[in-house]
Design an enzyme around this catalytic site. Sequence first.
Site, mmCIF file in Angstrom:
data_model
loop_
_atom_site.group_PDB
_atom_site.id
_atom_site.type_symbol
_atom_site.label_atom_id
_atom_site.label_comp_id
_atom_site.label_asym_id
_atom_site.label_seq_id
_atom_site.Cartn_x
_atom_site.Cartn_y
_atom_site.Cartn_z
ATOM 1 N N HIS A 141 0.648 -1.279 3.116
ATOM 2 C CA HIS A 141 0.286 -0.241 3.973
ATOM 3 C C HIS A 141 -0.777 0.464 4.185
ATOM 4 O O HIS A 141 -1.310 1.640 3.868
ATOM 5 C CB HIS A 141 1.465 1.000 3.932
ATOM 6 C CG HIS A 141 2.935 0.328 3.902
ATOM 7 N ND1 HIS A 141 3.684 0.021 2.819
ATOM 8 C CD2 HIS A 141 3.826 0.242 5.064
ATOM 9 C CE1 HIS A 141 4.864 -0.443 3.332
ATOM 10 N NE2 HIS A 141 4.925 -0.212 4.597
ATOM 11 N N HIS A 155 -3.354 -3.673 7.750
ATOM 12 C CA HIS A 155 -1.782 -3.520 8.262
ATOM 13 C C HIS A 155 -1.914 -2.839 9.692
ATOM 14 O O HIS A 155 -1.196 -3.290 10.682
ATOM 15 C CB HIS A 155 -0.808 -3.144 7.447
ATOM 16 C CG HIS A 155 0.481 -2.705 7.971
ATOM 17 N ND1 HIS A 155 1.251 -3.751 8.524
ATOM 18 C CD2 HIS A 155 1.123 -1.543 8.185
ATOM 19 C CE1 HIS A 155 2.426 -3.008 9.033
ATOM 20 N NE2 HIS A 155 2.363 -1.752 8.875
ATOM 21 N N ASP A 199 0.810 4.581 9.590
ATOM 22 C CA ASP A 199 1.032 4.407 8.354
ATOM 23 C C ASP A 199 -0.198 5.061 7.395
ATOM 24 O O ASP A 199 -0.335 5.139 6.190
ATOM 25 C CB ASP A 199 1.273 3.048 7.509
ATOM 26 C CG ASP A 199 2.478 2.553 7.785
ATOM 27 O OD1 ASP A 199 3.290 3.256 7.637
ATOM 28 O OD2 ASP A 199 2.822 1.349 7.901
#
Length: 203
Positions: free
Chosen positions: A30, A34, A71
């Site tokens: 994360h 990503h 995230d």
Amino acid sequence: AATEDMNITIANFVMAVNAGYAEKSLVPYHNFAHAVDVAVTLHHLFRKVHAAYFLSRHERLALMASALAHDIGHLGFTNDFLINTLDEVALRYNDSSPMESMHCAKLFEIVSKPGTGIFGSMEPSIQREVRRVCVEAILHTDNQRHFAMVKDLEMTWDMNHDIFSAQHVSDDSDDSESSGGESSGSDAPRRQRRAAARPKTTP
């Protein structure tokens, strides 16, 4: 000049979001790589489904910003772990999607600053709509919310299977008629067909 200023603001925003992610050595998945992967995939989907026909410019910008920041600040742990260990993030957000709530908060901390305020030039009503889109998009990355949404989408597909199938054939025809670019000559009839074939949604 306005376009150049906006480009600078977007670049500053991207750099600020990047800085908000943990290093890959600390959070292997994360991380910012990503986030970029998700944002690029979303951009591809926008083009594939001709999103400009049913999403406004500010909605698309909100979703792209959400994809990039969905995230941000991730700690590398699940919500259940944070809740069960009484982590400060879980306590702050009352065990309700603590990680996703934190991601939303960090995103709006960034866009509230002048140099990175990519929504700053919008009217207040549009800013409220943009915030709603961002919050909903990021909160639905919580698996507990995500799978409920998938069920709703599956029900919508089942209720409108004939329309979606016909639309898919129409899209293939449009793509074969054009050369792959944004052909202005086919935009009007394509929009008319999409408006006529708008699917029903669940209540």
